[in-house]
Motif scaffolding. Structure first.
Motif, short mmCIF file in Angstrom:
data_model
loop_
_atom_site.label_atom_id
_atom_site.label_comp_id
_atom_site.label_asym_id
_atom_site.label_seq_id
_atom_site.Cartn_x
_atom_site.Cartn_y
_atom_site.Cartn_z
N ASP A 1 -0.07 -1.92 22.25
CA ASP A 1 0.75 -0.86 21.65
C ASP A 1 1.21 -1.27 20.25
OD1 ASP A 1 0.45 0.79 23.82
OD2 ASP A 1 2.41 0.35 24.70
N ASN A 2 1.58 -2.55 20.08
CA ASN A 2 1.99 -3.03 18.74
C ASN A 2 0.82 -2.96 17.76
OD1 ASN A 2 4.62 -3.54 19.41
ND2 ASN A 2 4.31 -5.72 19.84
N ILE A 3 -0.36 -3.39 18.23
CA ILE A 3 -1.54 -3.37 17.36
C ILE A 3 -1.89 -1.92 16.99
CG2 ILE A 3 -4.02 -3.85 17.26
CD1 ILE A 3 -3.35 -6.29 19.19
N ASP A 4 -1.85 -1.01 17.97
CA ASP A 4 -2.16 0.40 17.69
C ASP A 4 -1.18 0.96 16.65
OD1 ASP A 4 -4.27 0.32 19.43
OD2 ASP A 4 -3.28 1.45 21.04
N ALA A 5 0.08 0.59 16.77
CA ALA A 5 1.09 1.06 15.81
C ALA A 5 0.76 0.52 14.41
CB ALA A 5 2.49 0.63 16.24
N ALA A 6 0.37 -0.75 14.33
CA ALA A 6 0.01 -1.33 13.04
C ALA A 6 -1.20 -0.62 12.44
CB ALA A 6 -0.26 -2.83 13.20
N VAL A 7 -2.18 -0.33 13.28
CA VAL A 7 -3.39 0.37 12.80
C VAL A 7 -3.00 1.74 12.22
CG1 VAL A 7 -5.54 1.49 13.55
CG2 VAL A 7 -5.02 -0.85 14.30
N ILE A 8 -2.13 2.46 12.93
CA ILE A 8 -1.70 3.79 12.46
C ILE A 8 -0.97 3.67 11.12
CG2 ILE A 8 -0.10 5.73 12.92
CD1 ILE A 8 -2.77 5.83 14.49
N HIS A 9 -0.08 2.68 11.02
CA HIS A 9 0.66 2.53 9.76
C HIS A 9 -0.26 2.12 8.62
CE1 HIS A 9 4.37 2.29 12.39
NE2 HIS A 9 4.62 3.24 11.55
N MET A 10 -1.23 1.26 8.91
CA MET A 10 -2.17 0.84 7.87
C MET A 10 -3.05 2.01 7.44
SD MET A 10 -3.16 -3.10 8.60
CE MET A 10 -3.53 -2.92 10.32
N LEU A 11 -3.49 2.81 8.42
CA LEU A 11 -4.31 3.98 8.07
C LEU A 11 -3.50 4.97 7.23
CD1 LEU A 11 -6.40 4.79 11.28
CD2 LEU A 11 -7.27 4.12 9.03
N ALA A 12 -2.22 5.15 7.58
CA ALA A 12 -1.38 6.08 6.80
C ALA A 12 -1.28 5.60 5.35
CB ALA A 12 0.00 6.18 7.43
N GLU A 13 -1.11 4.29 5.16
CA GLU A 13 -1.04 3.74 3.79
C GLU A 13 -2.37 3.93 3.07
OE1 GLU A 13 1.65 2.55 1.98
OE2 GLU A 13 2.58 3.46 3.72
N ARG A 14 -3.48 3.71 3.80
CA ARG A 14 -4.81 3.88 3.19
C ARG A 14 -4.99 5.34 2.74
NH1 ARG A 14 -10.26 4.62 3.20
NH2 ARG A 14 -11.52 2.78 2.74
N PHE A 15 -4.59 6.29 3.59
CA PHE A 15 -4.77 7.70 3.24
C PHE A 15 -3.85 8.09 2.08
CE2 PHE A 15 -7.30 8.07 7.11
CZ PHE A 15 -8.28 8.96 6.70
#
Ligand SMILES: O=C(O)C(=O)C[C@]1(C(=O)O)C=C[C@@H](O)C=C1
Length: 101
Positions: A22-36
């Motif tokens: 769950d922590n990793i998934d949250a990090a992925v979402i936040h990183m993708l949001a920054e990328r977009f």
């Protein structure tokens, strides 16, 4: 170890692993949001200067780089390439929408 205590330790371990997932998934979402956020700015820059949404040469360099990173990290490079292509396809769609606006 009785059945019930084994079940409890499996349940606890599964819970720990899922917390980590769950922590990793949250990090992925936040990183993708920054990328977009960054690619949206690229989309506006490209539209303002009438540059094409896609840059295949840049993509080829990104794919080569990510495949190498994946190999070093023991992640399937084919998966890394598919994942990047999936994201880039969405970015290009956004760029096209911005260019039409
Ligand atoms: O770098 C660019 O020119 C972008 O538009 C960003 C991006 C990307 O998402 O990384 C998206 C489309 C291009 O084909 C290449 C890369």
């Amino acid at each position: 170890m009785s059945n019930s205590s084994m079940d409890e330790s499996v349940r606890a371990e599964l819970g720990r692993l899922r917390d980590s997932i769950d922590n990793i998934d949250a990090a992925v979402i936040h990183m993708l949001a920054e990328r977009f956020k960054a690619t949206q700015q690229v989309g506006h820059l490209k539209a303002a200067h009438k540059l094409p949404p896609a840059d295949p040469a840049r993509e080829a360099r990104q794919i080569a780089r990510l495949r190498e990173l994946a190999e070093n990290a023991k992640l399937d490079p084919a998966f890394a390439e598919k994942f990047l292509n999936f994201i880039i396809a969405e970015v290009i769609r956004h760029h096209e929408t911005i260019a039409r606006a």
